[in-house]
Scaffold this active site. Structure first.
Site, short mmCIF file in Angstrom:
data_model
loop_
_atom_site.label_atom_id
_atom_site.label_comp_id
_atom_site.label_asym_id
_atom_site.label_seq_id
_atom_site.Cartn_x
_atom_site.Cartn_y
_atom_site.Cartn_z
N ARG A 1 -49.62 -28.61 -20.70
CA ARG A 1 -49.21 -28.36 -21.81
C ARG A 1 -47.71 -28.73 -21.58
O ARG A 1 -46.37 -29.60 -22.60
CB ARG A 1 -49.40 -27.24 -22.14
N GLN B 1 -64.96 -45.32 -27.73
CA GLN B 1 -65.31 -45.88 -26.70
C GLN B 1 -67.01 -45.31 -27.40
O GLN B 1 -67.60 -45.75 -27.69
CB GLN B 1 -64.96 -44.12 -25.63
N LYS C 1 -68.59 -51.52 -32.98
CA LYS C 1 -68.14 -50.16 -34.20
C LYS C 1 -67.70 -50.43 -34.99
O LYS C 1 -67.12 -50.26 -36.02
CB LYS C 1 -67.43 -48.52 -33.23
N GLY C 2 -66.43 -51.34 -34.55
CA GLY C 2 -65.30 -52.40 -35.40
C GLY C 2 -66.02 -52.48 -36.69
O GLY C 2 -65.82 -51.54 -37.83
N LYS C 3 -67.12 -52.90 -36.28
CA LYS C 3 -67.75 -54.07 -37.20
C LYS C 3 -68.80 -53.67 -38.88
O LYS C 3 -68.24 -52.96 -39.52
CB LYS C 3 -68.66 -54.87 -36.65
N THR D 1 -59.79 -55.24 -25.37
CA THR D 1 -58.22 -55.08 -24.89
C THR D 1 -57.57 -55.68 -23.44
O THR D 1 -56.74 -55.84 -22.92
CB THR D 1 -59.09 -53.04 -24.69
N GLY E 1 -69.03 -47.51 -24.67
CA GLY E 1 -68.48 -48.63 -25.37
C GLY E 1 -69.13 -50.22 -26.00
O GLY E 1 -69.45 -50.58 -25.32
N ASP E 2 -67.70 -50.14 -26.64
CA ASP E 2 -67.68 -51.87 -27.09
C ASP E 2 -69.58 -51.97 -27.52
O ASP E 2 -70.18 -52.92 -27.88
CB ASP E 2 -67.60 -52.87 -26.07
N GLU E 3 -70.28 -51.11 -28.44
CA GLU E 3 -71.06 -50.71 -29.34
C GLU E 3 -71.08 -51.87 -30.45
O GLU E 3 -71.96 -52.10 -30.94
CB GLU E 3 -72.14 -50.07 -29.40
N GLY F 1 -60.56 -51.28 -28.29
CA GLY F 1 -60.31 -52.66 -28.58
C GLY F 1 -61.56 -52.74 -29.47
O GLY F 1 -62.83 -52.72 -28.67
N HIS F 2 -61.53 -52.29 -31.04
CA HIS F 2 -62.13 -52.78 -31.88
C HIS F 2 -62.30 -54.27 -32.90
O HIS F 2 -60.94 -54.26 -33.12
CB HIS F 2 -62.39 -51.39 -32.50
N THR F 3 -63.80 -55.36 -32.96
CA THR F 3 -63.00 -55.77 -33.41
C THR F 3 -64.23 -56.16 -34.75
O THR F 3 -64.83 -55.60 -35.06
CB THR F 3 -64.04 -57.46 -32.93
#
Ligand code: GDP
Ligand code: IMO
Ligand code: MG
Length: 442
Positions: A144, A238, A16-18, A314, A12-14, A40-42
């Protein structure tokens, strides 16, 4: 290009958001399809920094439809908070956001369960979840009987369902409360677990009204889009090493965060996914517990943390830092069917006197190049490193690979060779402009 997805290849935190924000320029639809507010995508743009948790990272691009698919677990108050925060900053959020009526809802009991049961040591080590109720919500989805989806909020049966679930969960929490009591817990701890069905129902009816304009049958919306040949960008949350089935179980999240989860979570048939971009940092980080073979729990790790500002988007927790693990990333790139790599944070490594890459592991005296499937083996492996002299030149202002110092280029070439994928994108800073497209598709 009907479907392109962006998948994190580490824990995670690679960034991806950018990447998603940047690639959105070529798409009209962006889809989040798994995870929840644990993400948490920056996105940094126009001198502003946006932190997105549930809303896809395409939201800053006008004219783009942002879809939250059925595989996402949705916490209504978090989502509304995010919508309000974006609007306050002048970002349009209206018809450009669609929430799947099939997405499962995170309720207050899920957050409590996360604190009670998921935040426990496993074999002596804490899982260290984000405490956003993710695991418990997915557990109820798969079970369920005690699950509620967004579309359920608009049906009369919802009240009865909430009452029934609260009754069951109350019994569960009471049992847990007495257990914590016998282990030294207090009455106050027990009383925290009280749930009021009427209040929760009223609260969620309020959310239902506020969310109504966004709720849609995203499955059919996306099927129409693929059939009419519209390009779609899919945003993983993630990273593949946190994948519930293929990651470092049990130190994982509760969804398929590798490439294998794209189709299930979005509802887009697998054959429409034509391109997979794997995102990795030029080093490694991990938040929370679990094995991390190349971790540098020392000055090097601290240096990377400070240079890369490696603190959770996050939770604010300091991220564990270490060298690039080519054994792990080769595994996740193969698993996710990655066509091209985006290697992020090259600027961070530029200040180190030497840089290492893990090229193999040693396990019980044997050299292996496969990522072990069992966490106990992974705990025992010793990384075999190749060491590169640091290039110690600021690359954050560079915009073409030819301008890179030869040491940095050798590093990129070697990473690409070890992972078995061409490097398509190199990132040298958080801004959109700090991105180099090494290979643009014609
Ligand atoms: P995500 O969860 O994969 O979207 O990643 P996060 O947003 O949690 O963490 C990535 C962090 O790195 C963010 O603070 C980004 O602004 C920042 N970032 C992205 N690309 C780069 C880069 O190339 N260099 C540096 N120094 N920071 C970057
Ligand atoms: P993005 O999308 C980094 C980690 C948690 C914990 C484990 C399980 O920003 O890359 P969970 O709350 O999901 O049950 O926690 O997974 N984790 C993440 N680590 N980035 C994330 O998301 C993460 N989402 C969950 O720290 O170790
Ligand atoms: Mg993140």
């Amino acid at each position: 290009m009907p479907g392109t997805c962006v998948i994190g290849l580490q824990w995670g935190d690679e960034a991806k958001g950018k990447l998603v924000d940047l690639l959105t320029a070529d798409y009209k639809i962006v889809v989040r399809y798994q995870g929840g507010a644990n993400a948490g995508h920056t996105v940094v743009g126009g001198g502003q920094t946006y932190k997105l948790h549930l809303i896809p990272s395409g939201i800053l691009n006008p004219g783009v439809t942002n879809v939250v698919g059925p595989g996402v677990v949705l916490h209504p108050p978090k989502l509304l908070e995010e919508v309000a925060g974006l609007r306050q900053r002048g970002v349009e959020v209206g018809g450009n956001l669609l929430l799947s009526d099939r997405s499962h809802l995170v309720f207050p009991w899920h957050v409590l369960e996360d604190r009670l049961w998921n935040d426990q040591p496993i074999g002596g080590e804490m899982l260290g979840t984000t405490l956003r109720g993710i695991g418990p919500c997915y557990r109820d989805k798969v079970g369920r009987t005690y699950a509620i989806r967004l579309g359920d909020l608009y049906h009369d049966s919802c009240r009865e369902r909430i009452e029934r679930i609260v009754e069951f969960k109350t019994r569960l929490f009471a049992a847990a409360g007495s257990r914590t009591g016998s282990q030294g817990g207090t009455e106050t701890e027990g009383s925290e677990f009280q749930l009021d069905a009427a209040r929760i129902h009223e609260e969620f009816q309020g959310y239902a009204e506020q969310l109504r304009p966004f709720v849609a049958d995203t499955t059919n919306f996306l099927l129409d889009a693929v059939e009419s040949g519209q390009p779609i960008l899919l945003e993983g949350a993630q990273g593949a090493l946190l994948d519930i089935d293929h990651g470092t179980f049990p130190f994982v999240t509760s969804s398929n965060s590798s490439g294998v989860g794209v189709s299930a979570g979005s509802g887009i048939p697998p054959k429409w996914i034509r391109k997979v971009i794997g995102v990795a940092k030029a080093y490694s980080t991990r938040v929370g517990g679990g094995p991390f073979p190349t971790e540098q729990d020392n000055e090097v790790g601290q240096r990377i943390r400070e240079l890369g500002r490696e603190y959770g988007t996050t939770t604010g927790r300091p991220r564990r830092c270490g060298w690039f693990d080519a054994v792990a990333v080769r595994y996740t790139a193969r698993l996710s069917g990655v066509d091209g790599l985006a290697l992020m944070m090259m600027d961070v490594l530029s200040q180190l006197p030497e840089v290492k890459v893990c090229v193999a592991y040693e396990l019980r005296g044997q050299r292996i190049d496969r990522f072990p499937g069992h966490v106990d083996d992974l705990r025992q492996v010793r990384p075999v490193y190749e060491t590169f002299p640091g290039w110690q030149q600021d690359v954050s202002g560079l915009r073409r690979l030819e301008q890179f110092p030869s040491g940095a280029r050798r590093y990129l070439d070697r990473v690409s060779e070890l992972v078995g994928c061409p490097i398509e994108i190199v990132s040298v800073g958080p801004d959109r402009e700090q991105t180099i497209f090494a290979r643009r598709d014609p």
